[in-house]
Enzyme design. Structure first.
Site, PDB file in Angstrom:
ATOM      1  N   LYS A  79      29.342  44.232  12.952  1.00  0.00           N
ATOM      2  CA  LYS A  79      28.047  44.579  13.550  1.00  0.00           C
ATOM      3  C   LYS A  79      27.396  43.312  14.107  1.00  0.00           C
ATOM      4  CE  LYS A  79      23.405  46.036  12.069  1.00  0.00           C
ATOM      5  NZ  LYS A  79      22.555  46.347  10.919  1.00  0.00           N
ATOM      6  N   PRO A  97      19.635  41.403  18.637  1.00  0.00           N
ATOM      7  CA  PRO A  97      20.928  40.801  18.281  1.00  0.00           C
ATOM      8  C   PRO A  97      20.804  39.882  17.076  1.00  0.00           C
ATOM      9  CG  PRO A  97      19.938  39.590  20.111  1.00  0.00           C
ATOM     10  CD  PRO A  97      18.946  40.657  19.713  1.00  0.00           C
ATOM     11  N   THR A 339      17.991  46.713   5.610  1.00  0.00           N
ATOM     12  CA  THR A 339      17.643  45.574   4.768  1.00  0.00           C
ATOM     13  C   THR A 339      17.814  45.807   3.261  1.00  0.00           C
ATOM     14  OG1 THR A 339      15.391  46.364   5.118  1.00  0.00           O
ATOM     15  CG2 THR A 339      16.043  44.392   6.313  1.00  0.00           C
TER      16      THR A 339
HETATM   17  P1  FAD Z   1      22.036  54.984  -6.160  1.00  0.00           P
HETATM   18  O1  FAD Z   1      23.137  54.881  -5.166  1.00  0.00           O
HETATM   19  O2  FAD Z   1      21.204  56.219  -6.144  1.00  0.00           O
HETATM   20  O3  FAD Z   1      22.680  54.810  -7.586  1.00  0.00           O
HETATM   21  C1  FAD Z   1      22.005  55.193  -8.752  1.00  0.00           C
HETATM   22  C2  FAD Z   1      22.962  55.142  -9.925  1.00  0.00           C
HETATM   23  O4  FAD Z   1      22.253  55.446 -11.100  1.00  0.00           O
HETATM   24  C3  FAD Z   1      24.104  56.149  -9.831  1.00  0.00           C
HETATM   25  O5  FAD Z   1      25.302  55.569 -10.319  1.00  0.00           O
HETATM   26  C4  FAD Z   1      23.659  57.259 -10.773  1.00  0.00           C
HETATM   27  O6  FAD Z   1      24.733  57.986 -11.303  1.00  0.00           O
HETATM   28  C5  FAD Z   1      22.952  56.427 -11.842  1.00  0.00           C
HETATM   29  N1  FAD Z   1      22.008  57.192 -12.633  1.00  0.00           N
HETATM   30  C6  FAD Z   1      20.806  57.696 -12.261  1.00  0.00           C
HETATM   31  N2  FAD Z   1      20.248  58.365 -13.288  1.00  0.00           N
HETATM   32  C7  FAD Z   1      21.107  58.266 -14.318  1.00  0.00           C
HETATM   33  C8  FAD Z   1      21.118  58.752 -15.657  1.00  0.00           C
HETATM   34  N3  FAD Z   1      20.131  59.510 -16.152  1.00  0.00           N
HETATM   35  N4  FAD Z   1      22.177  58.458 -16.426  1.00  0.00           N
HETATM   36  C9  FAD Z   1      23.214  57.715 -15.972  1.00  0.00           C
HETATM   37  N5  FAD Z   1      23.256  57.235 -14.728  1.00  0.00           N
HETATM   38  C10 FAD Z   1      22.217  57.517 -13.917  1.00  0.00           C
HETATM   39  N6  FAD Z   1      20.636  50.162   2.909  1.00  0.00           N
HETATM   40  C11 FAD Z   1      21.180  49.285   3.765  1.00  0.00           C
HETATM   41  O7  FAD Z   1      21.281  48.107   3.443  1.00  0.00           O
HETATM   42  N7  FAD Z   1      21.628  49.689   4.977  1.00  0.00           N
HETATM   43  C12 FAD Z   1      21.487  50.964   5.429  1.00  0.00           C
HETATM   44  O8  FAD Z   1      21.928  51.297   6.525  1.00  0.00           O
HETATM   45  C13 FAD Z   1      20.848  51.901   4.571  1.00  0.00           C
HETATM   46  N8  FAD Z   1      20.644  53.168   4.954  1.00  0.00           N
HETATM   47  C14 FAD Z   1      19.983  54.021   4.115  1.00  0.00           C
HETATM   48  C15 FAD Z   1      19.650  55.300   4.562  1.00  0.00           C
HETATM   49  C16 FAD Z   1      18.915  56.144   3.737  1.00  0.00           C
HETATM   50  C17 FAD Z   1      18.512  57.502   4.218  1.00  0.00           C
HETATM   51  C18 FAD Z   1      18.556  55.737   2.424  1.00  0.00           C
HETATM   52  C19 FAD Z   1      17.800  56.650   1.499  1.00  0.00           C
HETATM   53  C20 FAD Z   1      18.902  54.476   1.979  1.00  0.00           C
HETATM   54  C21 FAD Z   1      19.595  53.602   2.829  1.00  0.00           C
HETATM   55  N9  FAD Z   1      19.889  52.323   2.416  1.00  0.00           N
HETATM   56  C22 FAD Z   1      20.449  51.436   3.290  1.00  0.00           C
HETATM   57  C23 FAD Z   1      19.605  51.890   1.057  1.00  0.00           C
HETATM   58  C24 FAD Z   1      20.886  51.930   0.223  1.00  0.00           C
HETATM   59  O9  FAD Z   1      21.469  53.207   0.272  1.00  0.00           O
HETATM   60  C25 FAD Z   1      20.603  51.552  -1.216  1.00  0.00           C
HETATM   61  O10 FAD Z   1      19.842  50.394  -1.267  1.00  0.00           O
HETATM   62  C26 FAD Z   1      21.869  51.306  -1.971  1.00  0.00           C
HETATM   63  O11 FAD Z   1      22.762  52.355  -1.823  1.00  0.00           O
HETATM   64  C27 FAD Z   1      21.598  51.090  -3.423  1.00  0.00           C
HETATM   65  O12 FAD Z   1      21.325  52.298  -4.077  1.00  0.00           O
HETATM   66  P2  FAD Z   1      21.172  52.228  -5.646  1.00  0.00           P
HETATM   67  O13 FAD Z   1      22.414  51.660  -6.217  1.00  0.00           O
HETATM   68  O14 FAD Z   1      19.887  51.555  -5.942  1.00  0.00           O
HETATM   69  O15 FAD Z   1      20.974  53.763  -6.049  1.00  0.00           O
END
Ligand code: FAD
Length: 489
Positions: A79, A97, A339
């Site tokens: 990218k 960019p 981000t």
């Molecule tokens: P999650 O992926 O939700 O993981 C949560 C974890 O916690 C999972 O393993 C789940 O099983 C566990 N968990 C939750 N509750 C329990 C429980 N009770 N018991 C046991 N386990 C539990 N970021 C970018 O940098 N670039 C992008 O292009 C981008 N696009 C995005 C688009 C959208 C629409 C959204 C919403 C977000 C986007 N993001 C992007 C952000 C990115 O997806 C997240 O920052 C990243 O995936 C990290 O997610 P996470 O690990 O915090 O949460």
């Protein structure tokens, strides 16, 4: 706060945030800590987050990640920036960019010279002086350091977490599968003492990292740390995500295409395209959003669109008691400039630097939180900029964006650029001068004045400087192979 050596680290959640934390902690502090990660297959991950920014590469270097292996395992493409379509006005397009545009001198950045050259009729469009933009638009790329391109990745979010898990587990992270049902705390200090799982198992620790996504099980539900809502500035609160078959070679940039109630993304991977629609529920119903996304797809959808609800904002403290929140548990700024993964990388790096080996110290916690707050607010302002500086008045959504009051920090930045073409990168700011300039020009600001330094250059000298710069960029880009060559096996 409480003293007590920290040896047992428990990571709650195994999405991108959880596995990034696990992989980094075990690689750098493995011999000093015991690290356990609890995740629930039944709950799953958010499953999006596929576009990154160039800082990912420095973080991967810290983890000793081999780029070709990473690219193969996460189906990544490269990218070079983001194309913003329909943001300033319908039918308009500009490019943000990566890397540096043109050439700056200590007294004034490139935009001052460009504005002077444009006023005298010598300048090509601003993007003609960015190798990354030209390469992106020509579908060319090379990750050879000789090519000197600033680049990031488009990646498969699920594969990325799996890839990081593949680094962390063999290095000593213990993974526990199960649903966390209860979080226990010490009656006196309020510190978290353990996680109780549905299976009856109890996972105890000295220090907890909340990576439970939007649920924020530890930092929010258990510790009650408040959430600062930024919805008054960033009104989008829902997304639909779907992957489609590729219909052509993947372009080396993300597309962010605005429409009446938000925008949609297109993120091309090696074998498929990630698509999503971001919208404000006040302006578009879920059914309308779904139809709009499906109508806009270029390729055949690989499954039904997934719905995601979110709130834009941040925890008032990312670190509270003996718990740090990473990823969505700590906050979310919608994905317009991709981000979130960066914020995870940077927070984990900071945690490694400030790790509380000898107990939780207030000074360390304050330092961590102050940096996190400033980083978050800087990104917030940069995102608001795209919405605020619109000339669109075709829908209530855009009229509200155009007319809304914005944070003072951003008002001052816009005024400074509009008056004098000056832009800056302050202490914890992620975005560099080149980024602020690309978006402020792209969104339509035409500065009233610029640094008089450029006026000292006679016509012939200024014309030659701009002709040479443009020719130099073109020559660099002409030598680059097609983007696909960088990931073809
Ligand atoms: P999650 O992926 O939700 O993981 C949560 C974890 O916690 C999972 O393993 C789940 O099983 C566990 N968990 C939750 N509750 C329990 C429980 N009770 N018991 C046991 N386990 C539990 N970021 C970018 O940098 N670039 C992008 O292009 C981008 N696009 C995005 C688009 C959208 C629409 C959204 C919403 C977000 C986007 N993001 C992007 C952000 C990115 O997806 C997240 O920052 C990243 O995936 C990290 O997610 P996470 O690990 O915090 O949460």
């Amino acid at each position: 706060m409480e003293a007590g050596a920290v040896k047992r680290v428990v990571i709650a959640g195994g999405g991108t945030a959880g596995w990034v934390a696990a992989a980094a902690l075990v690689r750098h502090l493995g011999p000093l800590l015991s690290i356990t990660l609890v995740e629930s297959d039944e709950i799953g991950t958010v499953g999006v987050g596929e576009s990154t920014i160039p800082t990912a590469r420095s973080f991967h270097n810290l983890l000793g990640i081999n780029e070709p292996v990473f690219v193969r395992e996460t189906h990544a493409t490269f990218k070079l920036g983001i194309a913003f379509e329909n943001w300033r006005a319908e039918g308009d397009r500009y490019f943000h960019p990566f890397g540096s545009v043109g050439r700056s001198v200590w007294m004034g950045d490139f935009q001052h010279f460009w504005l002077e050259a444009a006023a005298r009729g010598f300048a090509a469009p601003y993007g003609a002086y960015s190798p990354e933009q030209l390469a992106a638009e020509a579908g060319r790329f090379s990750n050879d350091p000789e090519a000197g391109l600033a680049y990031a990745y488009h990646l498969d979010a699920t594969a990325y977490a799996r890839f990081l898990r593949g680094l962390a587990e063999p290095a000593g992270v213990r993974r526990v599968e199960g649903r966390i049902e209860r979080v226990t705390r010490d009656g006196e200090s309020g510190f978290i003492t353990g996680l109780e799982l549905a299976s009856g198992e109890r996972v105890e620790g000295d220090f907890f990292i909340d990576c439970t996504g939007f649920r924020a099980l530890l930092i929010g539900e258990t510790l009650g740390v408040s959430f600062e809502d930024w919805g008054q500035w960033i009104a989008t609160d829902r997304a639909l995500a779907v992957q489609t078959e590729s219909v052509g070679p993947p372009v080396p940039y993300t597309r962010a295409i605005a429409y009446g109630a938000g925008w949609r993304w297109q993120i091309p991977l090696q074998t498929r395209v990630g698509n999503g629609l971001v919208y404000a529920s006040a302006d578009l119903s879920d059914d309308e959003a779904r139809q709009r996304l499906l109508d806009a797809l270029d390729g055949r959808p690989l499954f039904d669109p997934r719905a995601i609800r979110f709130r834009t904002g941040m925890r008032s403290s990312a670190w509270s008691h003996n718990c740090v929140a990473l990823g969505l548990a700590g906050g979310f700024i919608e994905p317009l400039e991709s981000t979130s993964i960066h914020l995870i990388h940077v927070a984990v790096t900071r945690l490694l630097q400030l790790f509380p080996f000898h107990g939780i110290d207030d000074a360390i916690v304050s330092r961590f939180n102050a940096q996190a707050t400033r980083e978050g607010e800087g990104i917030r302002d940069f995102i608001i900029l795209h919405y605020k500086l619109t000339e669109r008045a075709d829908t209530a959504f855009w009229r509200r964006c155009r007319d809304m009051a914005i944070p003072d920090t951003l008002t001052q930045r816009i005024a400074l650029f509009a008056e004098s073409a000056m832009a800056y990168q302050a202490g914890e700011d992620l975005f560099r001068v080149d980024s602020w300039v690309a978006v402020m020009l792209g969104q339509g600001i035409r500065p009233a004045h610029w640094h008089a330094l450029a006026q000292l250059m006679p016509d012939a000298e200024l014309r030659k400087a701009f002709t040479d710069l443009e020719a130099g960029v073109r020559a660099r880009v002409a030598k680059l192979p097609p983007h696909e060559a960088a990931f073809a096996n």
